[in-house]
Enzyme design. Structure first.
Site, mmCIF file in Angstrom:
data_model
loop_
_atom_site.group_PDB
_atom_site.id
_atom_site.type_symbol
_atom_site.label_atom_id
_atom_site.label_comp_id
_atom_site.label_asym_id
_atom_site.label_seq_id
_atom_site.Cartn_x
_atom_site.Cartn_y
_atom_site.Cartn_z
ATOM 1 N N SER A 180 0.955 -1.205 -0.061
ATOM 2 C CA SER A 180 0.037 0.106 0.169
ATOM 3 C C SER A 180 0.836 1.312 0.047
ATOM 4 O O SER A 180 2.043 0.993 0.089
ATOM 5 C CB SER A 180 -0.788 -0.015 1.079
ATOM 6 O OG SER A 180 -0.040 0.219 2.380
ATOM 7 N N LYS A 181 0.272 2.371 0.105
ATOM 8 C CA LYS A 181 1.033 3.712 -0.010
ATOM 9 C C LYS A 181 2.132 3.701 1.006
ATOM 10 O O LYS A 181 3.026 4.123 0.906
ATOM 11 C CB LYS A 181 -0.016 4.854 0.125
ATOM 12 C CG LYS A 181 -0.701 4.910 -1.085
ATOM 13 C CD LYS A 181 -0.749 6.414 -1.374
ATOM 14 C CE LYS A 181 -1.258 6.794 -2.792
ATOM 15 N NZ LYS A 181 -2.798 6.673 -2.810
ATOM 16 N N ARG A 182 1.939 3.181 2.206
ATOM 17 C CA ARG A 182 2.752 3.072 3.251
ATOM 18 C C ARG A 182 4.071 2.601 3.009
ATOM 19 O O ARG A 182 5.120 3.025 3.487
ATOM 20 C CB ARG A 182 2.257 2.107 4.453
ATOM 21 C CG ARG A 182 1.250 2.943 5.375
ATOM 22 C CD ARG A 182 0.845 1.918 6.414
ATOM 23 N NE ARG A 182 0.433 0.707 6.171
ATOM 24 C CZ ARG A 182 1.092 -0.396 6.346
ATOM 25 N NH1 ARG A 182 2.181 -0.492 7.083
ATOM 26 N NH2 ARG A 182 0.549 -1.481 6.020
ATOM 27 N N HIS A 183 4.025 1.759 2.020
ATOM 28 C CA HIS A 183 5.456 1.077 1.350
ATOM 29 C C HIS A 183 6.005 1.988 0.239
ATOM 30 O O HIS A 183 6.961 1.207 -0.240
ATOM 31 C CB HIS A 183 5.051 -0.468 1.131
ATOM 32 C CG HIS A 183 4.507 -1.175 2.130
ATOM 33 N ND1 HIS A 183 3.298 -1.569 1.916
ATOM 34 C CD2 HIS A 183 5.189 -1.754 3.127
ATOM 35 C CE1 HIS A 183 2.828 -2.237 3.009
ATOM 36 N NE2 HIS A 183 4.099 -2.416 3.592
ATOM 37 N N GLY A 184 5.643 3.075 0.261
ATOM 38 C CA GLY A 184 6.012 3.852 -1.100
ATOM 39 C C GLY A 184 5.097 3.964 -2.001
ATOM 40 O O GLY A 184 4.093 3.300 -1.797
#
Ligand code: GLU
Length: 485
Positions: free
Chosen positions: A253-257
């Site tokens: 998800s966005k949290r990982h880049g």
């Protein structure tokens, strides 16, 4: 075997993400490796979330990555149209057929009734599903519902006690129990088909032979197989490629880049690096080699090496692969890509003219070995731009306080002045002769000059830097640094 026909069928509800690009790539590679056809279909039945802008973004990104398709929304083809909202008549024909053979029926249940059923099942600890209230309505009941102004949906009648087996090309045999699948909606009350139905109609009418897609669609597969079976249609082969997880092994998800491919493009990653990187998300190359061009991927790709285990999106790996391609790239190509970053960071105020671009190309040649992606140029540009330097930290200051420094800078400035032309070679000669004439070791010459020219103790090779600065700027910098002591 009939000719391979595979498709990538994105829903245009946002920018193209990494996972989708990976699905597209696997289909593209499979088609090219088998001499088959690759079809690009747009699944835009979610009218609220779909947009032409997203569709355009998807096409642009796939082309940028170097994929081409034989049939699709923009290129046409014998099985078009390739946009689902333009295929409603085709879905209607298949809906009619399913209704006629009793494999589908109209359902008049209201949202409230369905919600109540759902809650009831959940409270009993059962899988929430539609229990078939409208399965066998009498003409009377139908008339009554119609009179109430209810608009029906069409549901698929899931056969009871039926085992649905899928021989997945990646996951092996997978089976599903039909009793856990409630009768599902195939056409909404506004006449728009749902994904599971439209996808079957499209895949069958477009003569798709292999459905290669992300594992998140595995749970949809039994529903789709049931529709094929009810219509007596050949079932395509399925291959569900592994999920992509973040480094912490939770769903990507966005949290990982960023998940959007355009983001990486904007950062200055090269398309061949992204292709190489995403090819390795769920596919293992046969040997030790990890760098593959598109052509090499076509030669090496096969589903036999598609992994069952989830793939992990590792930024470090992406940067490692990316820097390999940055090192190999033509400096002029990197210079073109660097311009927006240098403008944004304020090193440039306008697009460079021919001479400026030539200079920038040389600068990129000097820094490309340090970059993972072009956007990082902003971190190195300070070495190359500006007439003056500012001494950074006490270490830099100490270096310039060495007693050999005034003669070194003086002699350097003199030789610089006298030099006919500045090239890496002539600069190497100047630096060497300064050391020789003053009887000083390399470090005693390089370090103070490095600091005097950049303000810092670390940076690009002086023989690359000095020709780029030119005589005047190099001299101005040395003088401005010495004044700061
Ligand atoms: N429209 C679906 C998606 O974007 C495609 C799934 C499929 O390939 O069947 O996820």
């Amino acid at each position: 075997m009939s000719k391979v026909r595979v498709r990538y069928a994105p829903s245009p509800t946002g920018p193209q993400h990494i996972g989708g690009a990976r699905s597209a790539l696997f289909n593209f590679l499979y088609a090219r490796a088998t001499g088959g056809k690759f079809i690009l279909r747009i699944e835009d039945t979610d009218l609220e979330r779909s947009s032409r802008e997203s569709e355009q973004n998807i096409l642009t990104v796939l082309r940028w990555l170097g994929m081409t398709w034989d049939e699709g929304v923009d290129v046409g083809g014998p099985f078009g149209p390739y946009r689902q909202t333009e295929r409603l008549d085709t879905y209607r024909i298949y809906t009619q057929r399913l209704l006629e053979i009793g494999a589908a029926y109209h359902c008049y249940c209201s949202e409230e009734e369905l919600a109540a059923e759902r809650e009831e099942l959940i409270s009993r600890g059962e899988t929430p599903r539609y229990l078939g209230k409208c399965r066998n309505l009498t003409t009377e009941q139908i008339r009554e519902y119609e009179a109430q102004g209810r608009k029906p949906v069409v549901r698929f009648r899931v056969p009871e006690d039926h085992e649905i087996k899928v021989n997945d090309l990646v996951r092996g045999e997978v089976s599903f129990d039909s009793n856990l699948i409630g009768d599902f909606v195939i056409v909404k009350s506004d006449g728009i088909p749902t994904y599971n139905f439209a996808v079957v109609v499209d895949d069958t009418t477009m003569e798709i032979t292999h459905v290669l897609r992300g594992e998140e669609h595995l749970s949809n597969t039994p529903r789709q197989v049931l529709i094929y079976q009810a219509l007596n249609l050949p079932v395509p082969e399925f291959g569900h490629i592994s999920l992509i997880l973040g480094k912490d092994r939770s769903k990507m998800s966005k949290r990982h880049g960023s998940v959007s491919v355009a983001h990486y493009r904007e950062q200055g990653y090269l398309p061949e690096a992204i292709v190489n990187f995403i090819a390795l998300l769920g596919w293992a190359p046969p040997g030790e080699e990890e760098f593959f061009s598109m052509e090499e991927l076509i030669g090496a790709f096969g589903l036999d090496r598609a992994a069952k285990n989830p793939a992990v999106f590792d930024m470090d790996k992406l940067n490692y692969i990316s820097s390999h391609y940055i090192k190999k790239a033509e400096p002029s190509r990197l210079a073109e890509l660097a311009v927006p970053h240098l403008l944004e960071a304020g090193f440039l105020t306008e697009h460079p003219d021919t001479a400026g671009f030539k200079w920038l190309t040389r600068m990129m040649a000097a820094v490309q070995e340090y970059l993972a992606y072009v956007g990082q140029v902003a971190e190195y540009a300070r070495f190359f731009f500006g007439e003056e330097v500012t001494l950074q930290g006490s270490e830099a200051r100490e270096v310039l306080q060495g007693e050999q420094v005034p003669p070194v800078t003086e002699l350097f400035l003199k030789k610089l002045e006298e030099a006919a032309e500045l090239t890496p070679e002539t600069v190497k000669g100047i630096l060497k002769s300064v050391g020789k004439e003053l009887k000083l070791g390399g470090k005693q010459v390089f370090m103070p000059l490095r600091v005097a020219l950049t303000g810092e103790t670390q940076g690009p090779e002086l023989y690359n830097l000095i020709p780029l600065l030119g005589k005047e700027t190099a001299a101005n910098r040395v003088r401005s640094a010495m004044k700061q002591l």
